[in-house]
Every structure is written in C-alpha cells, then in structure tokens.
Design a protein around this motif. Structure first.
Motif, PDB file in Angstrom:
ATOM      1  N   SER A  24       6.925  -9.154   0.165  1.00 35.83           N
ATOM      2  CA  SER A  24       5.715  -8.712  -0.533  1.00 35.83           C
ATOM      3  C   SER A  24       4.611  -8.371   0.463  1.00 35.83           C
ATOM      4  CB  SER A  24       5.245  -9.750  -1.548  1.00 35.83           C
ATOM      5  OG  SER A  24       4.788 -10.922  -0.922  1.00 35.83           O
ATOM      6  N   ILE A  28       2.668  -4.709   0.896  1.00 35.43           N
ATOM      7  CA  ILE A  28       1.211  -4.539   0.992  1.00 35.43           C
ATOM      8  C   ILE A  28       0.867  -3.758   2.256  1.00 35.43           C
ATOM      9  CG2 ILE A  28      -0.987  -5.741   1.323  1.00 35.43           C
ATOM     10  CD1 ILE A  28       0.179  -8.044  -0.382  1.00 35.43           C
ATOM     11  N   ASN A  29       1.491  -4.121   3.376  1.00 37.26           N
ATOM     12  CA  ASN A  29       1.242  -3.419   4.640  1.00 37.26           C
ATOM     13  C   ASN A  29       1.596  -1.938   4.535  1.00 37.26           C
ATOM     14  OD1 ASN A  29       0.336  -5.701   5.967  1.00 37.26           O
ATOM     15  ND2 ASN A  29       2.308  -6.170   6.872  1.00 37.26           N
ATOM     16  N   ARG A  31       1.899  -0.005   1.822  1.00 33.00           N
ATOM     17  CA  ARG A  31       0.995   0.678   0.887  1.00 33.00           C
ATOM     18  C   ARG A  31      -0.363   0.928   1.547  1.00 33.00           C
ATOM     19  NH1 ARG A  31       2.113  -2.279  -3.047  1.00 33.00           N
ATOM     20  NH2 ARG A  31       0.580  -3.904  -2.707  1.00 33.00           N
ATOM     21  N   THR A  32      -0.884  -0.053   2.255  1.00 32.16           N
ATOM     22  CA  THR A  32      -2.177   0.094   2.935  1.00 32.16           C
ATOM     23  C   THR A  32      -2.076   1.142   4.030  1.00 32.16           C
ATOM     24  OG1 THR A  32      -2.711  -2.215   2.465  1.00 32.16           O
ATOM     25  CG2 THR A  32      -3.965  -1.145   4.208  1.00 32.16           C
ATOM     26  N   ALA A  96      -7.512  -3.787   0.240  1.00 31.62           N
ATOM     27  CA  ALA A  96      -6.457  -4.395   1.060  1.00 31.62           C
ATOM     28  C   ALA A  96      -6.775  -5.860   1.339  1.00 31.62           C
ATOM     29  CB  ALA A  96      -6.285  -3.627   2.366  1.00 31.62           C
ATOM     30  N   GLU A  99      -5.907  -7.852  -1.661  1.00 29.83           N
ATOM     31  CA  GLU A  99      -4.461  -8.015  -1.798  1.00 29.83           C
ATOM     32  C   GLU A  99      -3.925  -9.055  -0.820  1.00 29.83           C
ATOM     33  OE1 GLU A  99      -1.815  -4.597  -2.472  1.00 29.83           O
ATOM     34  OE2 GLU A  99      -3.655  -3.375  -2.390  1.00 29.83           O
ATOM     35  N   TYR A 100      -4.403  -9.017   0.431  1.00 36.15           N
ATOM     36  CA  TYR A 100      -3.965 -10.001   1.421  1.00 36.15           C
ATOM     37  C   TYR A 100      -4.406 -11.411   1.030  1.00 36.15           C
ATOM     38  CZ  TYR A 100      -2.493  -6.346   4.666  1.00 36.15           C
ATOM     39  OH  TYR A 100      -1.857  -5.288   5.255  1.00 36.15           O
ATOM     40  N   TRP A 103      -2.238 -12.585  -1.780  1.00 36.57           N
ATOM     41  CA  TRP A 103      -0.911 -12.915  -1.263  1.00 36.57           C
ATOM     42  C   TRP A 103      -0.918 -14.285  -0.586  1.00 36.57           C
ATOM     43  CZ3 TRP A 103       0.501 -13.767   3.830  1.00 36.57           C
ATOM     44  CH2 TRP A 103       1.877 -13.889   4.065  1.00 36.57           C
TER      45      TRP A 103
END
Length: 125
Positions: A24, A28-29, A31-32, A96, A99-100, A103
């Motif tokens: 996951s 995220i990485n 997508r960013t 971002a 999101e991080y 996570w």
C-alpha cells in the motif's frame, strides 16, 4: 504463547500484514510520483507556450511601446499560470502527506492490536 504453532501463525500474520503495508505504501508512492510528473509536464508546457508566444510577439511587433505592452501581458499570464501550478503542487503535497499519515496510523493501529491480542493470549492461564 506456549504453543509453537500459534507462535508461527503469529509470525506469519505479521509477515503478511507487513507485506500488505509495504504494498500500500508503494501504491501511494507511485500515485504521488505520477501526479508530480504530470504537474512538472504541465509547468514545462507553460514555459514552452510562453516561449513560442515570446517569439511571435518579437517577430510581429516593431513598435517598442506595443512590444513592451505585449511583454507585460505575456509576463502577467505566465505568472498567473505558474501561481496556479504552485497552488496545485501545494495541494498535491498536502494530499500526499495526508495519505502517508493515514497509512502510518493504520499500520501502528494494526500492529498495536496484534501485539495486544498476542499478549492477552499469552497471559491466559
């Protein structure tokens, strides 16, 4: 935990959760990164368009006052577009970061719940 099989199951569960968390994070990485590259290409396009417009203005205007006014208008347009792209970049960074953070908090919560459950199981008579 006194049962070796239960210990191995717990280790397996931690490994699976760790793998899912890393996957996951990679999503995220990616997508960013894709969004950042898109923003950079948009900014590059703005500069290229401004350069083309600059050449057009320089080639079509012989009056210094008209040339100056055209330069000012071009500069204003360029600065407005760049300011908008700057705001987009700040929004992307904020998104971002959220999101991080989510996570990380999810990973900590999962880890804590698993450790607590294992500890409670170990303390059973």
């Amino acid at each position: 935990m006194k049962d070796p099989k239960a210990n191995l199951e717990l280790i397996k569960e931690f490994g699976i959760n760790g793998y899912e968390n890393i996957r996951s994070l990679a999503e995220i990485n990616l997508r960013t990164w894709e969004q950042m590259v898109e923003r950079q290409m948009d900014a590059f396009s703005i500069f290229v368009d401004a350069g083309i417009e600059q050449l057009s203005i320089s080639g079509h205007s012989s009056d210094p006052k008209e040339l100056f006014n055209s330069q000012v208008a071009l500069s204003k347009t360029l600065s407005e577009k760049l300011a908008n792209k700057g705001r987009d970049a700040v929004n992307l960074a904020t998104q971002a970061g959220s999101e991080y953070r989510s996570w990380l908090e999810n990973g900590i919560d999962t880890f804590n719940s698993k450790v607590t459950a294992a500890a409670e199981e170990a303390l059973k008579p």
